[in-house]
Design an enzyme around this catalytic site. Structure first.
Site, PDB file in Angstrom:
ATOM      1  N   ASN A   1       0.829  -1.206   0.000  1.00 42.30           N
ATOM      2  CA  ASN A   1       0.000   0.000   0.000  1.00 42.30           C
ATOM      3  C   ASN A   1       0.864   1.256   0.000  1.00 42.30           C
ATOM      4  O   ASN A   1       1.999   1.237   0.471  1.00 42.30           O
ATOM      5  CB  ASN A   1      -0.945   0.001   1.189  1.00 42.30           C
ATOM      6  CG  ASN A   1      -1.969  -1.121   1.077  1.00 42.30           C
ATOM      7  OD1 ASN A   1      -2.113  -1.710   0.003  1.00 42.30           O
ATOM      8  ND2 ASN A   1      -2.647  -1.411   2.157  1.00 42.30           N
TER       9      ASN A   1
ATOM     10  N   HIS B   1       5.989  -0.426  -2.541  1.00 44.20           N
ATOM     11  CA  HIS B   1       5.532   0.298  -3.729  1.00 44.20           C
ATOM     12  C   HIS B   1       5.564   1.814  -3.571  1.00 44.20           C
ATOM     13  O   HIS B   1       4.887   2.532  -4.288  1.00 44.20           O
ATOM     14  CB  HIS B   1       4.114  -0.168  -4.106  1.00 44.20           C
ATOM     15  CG  HIS B   1       4.068  -1.583  -4.587  1.00 44.20           C
ATOM     16  ND1 HIS B   1       2.907  -2.303  -4.753  1.00 44.20           N
ATOM     17  CD2 HIS B   1       5.071  -2.433  -4.947  1.00 44.20           C
ATOM     18  CE1 HIS B   1       3.191  -3.518  -5.189  1.00 44.20           C
ATOM     19  NE2 HIS B   1       4.498  -3.623  -5.301  1.00 44.20           N
TER      20      HIS B   1
ATOM     21  N   CYS C   1      11.371  13.584  -8.526  1.00 48.02           N
ATOM     22  CA  CYS C   1      11.512  13.932  -9.939  1.00 48.02           C
ATOM     23  C   CYS C   1      11.392  12.664 -10.789  1.00 48.02           C
ATOM     24  O   CYS C   1      11.498  11.554 -10.282  1.00 48.02           O
ATOM     25  CB  CYS C   1      12.821  14.671 -10.200  1.00 48.02           C
ATOM     26  SG  CYS C   1      14.285  13.678  -9.939  1.00 48.02           S
TER      27      CYS C   1
ATOM     28  N   CYS D   1      11.034  19.674 -11.064  1.00 45.72           N
ATOM     29  CA  CYS D   1      11.957  19.542  -9.941  1.00 45.72           C
ATOM     30  C   CYS D   1      12.807  20.808  -9.833  1.00 45.72           C
ATOM     31  O   CYS D   1      13.343  21.284 -10.840  1.00 45.72           O
ATOM     32  CB  CYS D   1      12.842  18.317 -10.180  1.00 45.72           C
ATOM     33  SG  CYS D   1      14.116  18.085  -8.940  1.00 45.72           S
TER      34      CYS D   1
ATOM     35  N   THR E   1      -4.407  -9.046   0.069  1.00 46.99           N
ATOM     36  CA  THR E   1      -3.735  -8.909  -1.227  1.00 46.99           C
ATOM     37  C   THR E   1      -4.198 -10.027  -2.151  1.00 46.99           C
ATOM     38  O   THR E   1      -4.357 -11.167  -1.722  1.00 46.99           O
ATOM     39  CB  THR E   1      -2.189  -8.884  -1.099  1.00 46.99           C
ATOM     40  OG1 THR E   1      -1.627  -8.887  -2.423  1.00 46.99           O
ATOM     41  CG2 THR E   1      -1.638 -10.039  -0.304  1.00 46.99           C
ATOM     42  N   SER E   2      -4.410  -9.642  -3.413  1.00 47.19           N
ATOM     43  CA  SER E   2      -4.845 -10.640  -4.394  1.00 47.19           C
ATOM     44  C   SER E   2      -3.686 -11.542  -4.806  1.00 47.19           C
ATOM     45  O   SER E   2      -3.896 -12.534  -5.496  1.00 47.19           O
ATOM     46  CB  SER E   2      -5.427  -9.935  -5.625  1.00 47.19           C
ATOM     47  OG  SER E   2      -4.462  -9.057  -6.162  1.00 47.19           O
TER      48      SER E   2
ATOM     49  N   ASN F   1      -8.303 -13.011   3.937  1.00 45.81           N
ATOM     50  CA  ASN F   1      -8.876 -12.411   2.730  1.00 45.81           C
ATOM     51  C   ASN F   1     -10.268 -13.025   2.539  1.00 45.81           C
ATOM     52  O   ASN F   1     -10.399 -14.244   2.580  1.00 45.81           O
ATOM     53  CB  ASN F   1      -7.991 -12.737   1.505  1.00 45.81           C
ATOM     54  CG  ASN F   1      -8.323 -11.880   0.302  1.00 45.81           C
ATOM     55  OD1 ASN F   1      -9.495 -11.633   0.005  1.00 45.81           O
ATOM     56  ND2 ASN F   1      -7.296 -11.429  -0.405  1.00 45.81           N
ATOM     57  N   PRO F   2     -11.300 -12.211   2.383  1.00 44.60           N
ATOM     58  CA  PRO F   2     -12.644 -12.782   2.204  1.00 44.60           C
ATOM     59  C   PRO F   2     -12.755 -13.624   0.931  1.00 44.60           C
ATOM     60  O   PRO F   2     -13.657 -14.442   0.808  1.00 44.60           O
ATOM     61  CB  PRO F   2     -13.556 -11.564   2.105  1.00 44.60           C
ATOM     62  CG  PRO F   2     -12.738 -10.383   2.461  1.00 44.60           C
ATOM     63  CD  PRO F   2     -11.297 -10.746   2.364  1.00 44.60           C
TER      64      PRO F   2
HETATM   65  P1  NAD Z   1      -5.839  -5.886  -5.134  1.00 45.61           P
HETATM   66  O1  NAD Z   1      -6.820  -4.780  -5.363  1.00 45.61           O
HETATM   67  O2  NAD Z   1      -5.322  -6.632  -6.305  1.00 45.61           O
HETATM   68  O3  NAD Z   1      -6.535  -6.962  -4.181  1.00 45.61           O
HETATM   69  C1  NAD Z   1      -7.188  -6.584  -3.007  1.00 45.61           C
HETATM   70  C2  NAD Z   1      -7.476  -7.849  -2.218  1.00 45.61           C
HETATM   71  O4  NAD Z   1      -8.047  -7.472  -0.981  1.00 45.61           O
HETATM   72  C3  NAD Z   1      -8.470  -8.799  -2.899  1.00 45.61           C
HETATM   73  O5  NAD Z   1      -7.931 -10.117  -2.894  1.00 45.61           O
HETATM   74  C4  NAD Z   1      -9.704  -8.704  -2.014  1.00 45.61           C
HETATM   75  O6  NAD Z   1     -10.398  -9.966  -1.938  1.00 45.61           O
HETATM   76  C5  NAD Z   1      -9.115  -8.357  -0.681  1.00 45.61           C
HETATM   77  N1  NAD Z   1     -10.004  -7.624   0.216  1.00 45.61           N
HETATM   78  C6  NAD Z   1     -10.989  -6.747  -0.100  1.00 45.61           C
HETATM   79  N2  NAD Z   1     -11.558  -6.278   1.018  1.00 45.61           N
HETATM   80  C7  NAD Z   1     -10.904  -6.842   2.059  1.00 45.61           C
HETATM   81  C8  NAD Z   1     -11.006  -6.736   3.472  1.00 45.61           C
HETATM   82  N3  NAD Z   1     -11.924  -5.949   4.048  1.00 45.61           N
HETATM   83  N4  NAD Z   1     -10.146  -7.463   4.239  1.00 45.61           N
HETATM   84  C9  NAD Z   1      -9.222  -8.260   3.688  1.00 45.61           C
HETATM   85  N5  NAD Z   1      -9.072  -8.411   2.350  1.00 45.61           N
HETATM   86  C10 NAD Z   1      -9.903  -7.699   1.559  1.00 45.61           C
HETATM   87  O7  NAD Z   1      -4.681  -5.303  -4.226  1.00 45.61           O
HETATM   88  P2  NAD Z   1      -3.137  -5.694  -4.060  1.00 45.61           P
HETATM   89  O8  NAD Z   1      -3.001  -7.190  -4.014  1.00 45.61           O
HETATM   90  O9  NAD Z   1      -2.645  -4.866  -2.956  1.00 45.61           O
HETATM   91  O10 NAD Z   1      -2.416  -5.216  -5.403  1.00 45.61           O
HETATM   92  C11 NAD Z   1      -2.784  -4.035  -6.082  1.00 45.61           C
HETATM   93  C12 NAD Z   1      -1.735  -2.915  -6.201  1.00 45.61           C
HETATM   94  O11 NAD Z   1      -2.445  -1.678  -6.094  1.00 45.61           O
HETATM   95  C13 NAD Z   1      -0.674  -2.855  -5.138  1.00 45.61           C
HETATM   96  O12 NAD Z   1       0.527  -2.751  -5.798  1.00 45.61           O
HETATM   97  C14 NAD Z   1      -0.912  -1.561  -4.330  1.00 45.61           C
HETATM   98  O13 NAD Z   1       0.284  -0.787  -4.264  1.00 45.61           O
HETATM   99  C15 NAD Z   1      -1.867  -0.755  -5.166  1.00 45.61           C
HETATM  100  N6  NAD Z   1      -2.965  -0.111  -4.383  1.00 45.61           N
HETATM  101  C16 NAD Z   1      -2.732   0.413  -3.131  1.00 45.61           C
HETATM  102  C17 NAD Z   1      -3.792   0.984  -2.397  1.00 45.61           C
HETATM  103  C18 NAD Z   1      -3.524   1.574  -1.016  1.00 45.61           C
HETATM  104  O14 NAD Z   1      -2.422   2.069  -0.764  1.00 45.61           O
HETATM  105  N7  NAD Z   1      -4.505   1.521  -0.105  1.00 45.61           N
HETATM  106  C19 NAD Z   1      -5.078   1.006  -2.927  1.00 45.61           C
HETATM  107  C20 NAD Z   1      -5.278   0.480  -4.216  1.00 45.61           C
HETATM  108  C21 NAD Z   1      -4.205  -0.076  -4.922  1.00 45.61           C
END
Ligand code: NAD
Length: 244
Positions: free
Chosen positions: A101, A118, A126, A145, A186-187, A211-212
C-alpha cells in the site's frame, strides 16, 4: 473464527512477518486496485495510468489522477485492522510489516517496522527518481523539480518499474526468517510481493491468509481466515490478549 491451534502458533512465534495489500485499507474507504476507478476516472484503466510511458504520454492526466487519490486520502483514517496490526507489533521481539500500500495508514495507526514495497503516495520525486520534493505548485500543470528541472511525479512504483532495492531485499530476508507469515488483503497477483509467502514457507514459516476471497496462494496456507481484516485482526489480538 480463531482456532486454538492458530492461537498456539501465534503464541510460540518469535518472528512474525505480515504482508498487506489494498484490502487492508478497504474498510477505511480506500478503494482496492480493482475498485480504484470511480466517477471521473471510470473510463480509465489503472494499468494505463500507472506506468512511466503513460506519464510521458500524458503527464497531466496521470498527475491529476494521483492528485485526486492524494486528496481522497487526506480524509481517510486507519480502521480496526490497522490498529490491531500496530498492537500485534508490540507483542513480538521481531515483527515486520511489508506493505504494497501507498497510503501511510499503517504508520498512522502506529506500526514502526514498515517496509514499503511500492512507495508512498504522499511523497513526490523527480521523474528520474533522484530528488524528493517537499513542496510543489501544480496550479499551472505538472510541476518541475527545483534541482534538475525534470517533471515531478508521485514517488510510487509503477508497472514495469523496479521496486526499491533495499525494501525488496529486506522483505525477502525477513520473510525467510519468519516463524509466522500473514498475508492480508492482497490478491497476490503482483510480483515480486506475491513470492514472499512462498519464500517464507520454504524457510519453514506457518502461513496464514486473511482475505474474504480466495487467491492463488489460498491452497498453500496453513490457516485461512476468509473474513474482512477489520473484523478478524481485532479478534485475533483479543484472543491473544486473553491467553497472555
Ligand atoms: P488488489 O486490489 O489486487 O486486491 C485486493 C485484495 O483485498 C483482494 O484479494 C480482495 O479480496 C481483498 N479484500 C478486499 N476487502 C478486504 C477486506 N476488508 N479485508 C481483507 N481483504 C480484503 O490489491 P493488491 O493485491 O494490494 O495489489 C494491487 C496494487 O495496487 C498494489 O501494488 C498496491 O500498491 C496498489 N494499491 C494500493 C492501495 C492503497 O495504498 N490503499 C489502494 C489500491 C491499490
Amino acid at each position: 473464527m480463531i482456532s486454538d491451534e492458530l492461537i498456539q502458533v501465534m503464541q510460540t512465534a518469535q518472528t512474525v512477518v505480515v504482508l498487506t495489500g489494498a484490502g487492508v485499507s478497504a474498510e477505511s474507504g480506500v478503494p482496492t486496485f480493482r475498485d480504484a476507478l470511480t466517477g471521473l476516472w471510470e473510463n480509465f484503466d489503472p494499468a494505463q495510468l500507472a506506468t512511466p510511458e503513460a506519464f510521458q504520454a500524458n503527464p497531466k492526466l496521470v498527475w491529476d489522477w494521483y492528485a485526486s487519490r492524494r486528496e481522497m486520502l487526506a480524509d481517510v483514517t486507519p480502521n480496526a485492522g490497522h490498529y490491531a496490526l500496530a498492537e500485534l507489533e508490540q507483542r513480538y521481539p521481531y515483527f515486520y510489516l511489508i506493505t504494497q500500500n501507498v497510503d501511510s495508514l499503517h504508520q498512522v495507526a502506529g506500526n514502526k517496522s514498515v517496509i514499503e514495497l511500492h512507495g508512498n503516495l504522499q511523497r513526490v520525486c523527480c521523474f528520474n527518481k533522484l530528488h524528493v520534493a517537499e513542496n510543489w505548485d501544480d496550479s499551472d500543470g505538472v510541476p518541475n523539480c527545483q534541482q534538475c528541472g525534470a517533471m515531478l511525479r508521485p514517488d510510487v512504483v509503477w508497472f514495469g518499474e523496479m521496486l526499491p532495492e533495499d525494501a525488496i531485499d529486506t522483505a525477502f530476508a525477513v520473510s525467510k526468517s519468519a516463524d509466522v507469515f500473514i498475508s492480508i488483503g492482497t490478491s497476490a497477483e503482483v510480483q515480486p510481493a506475491a513470492s514472499l509467502p512462498v519464500h517464507a514457507l520454504r524457510g519453514g514459516a506457518t502461513f496464514i491468509e486473511i482475505n474474504p476471497h480466495p487467491t492463488m496462494l489460498t491452497n498453500r496456507a496453513d490457516f485461512v481466515l476468509p473474513y474482512p481484516s477489520g473484523e478478524v485482526l481485532p479478534e485475533l489480538v483479543a484472543a491473544l490478549n486473553l491467553r497472555r
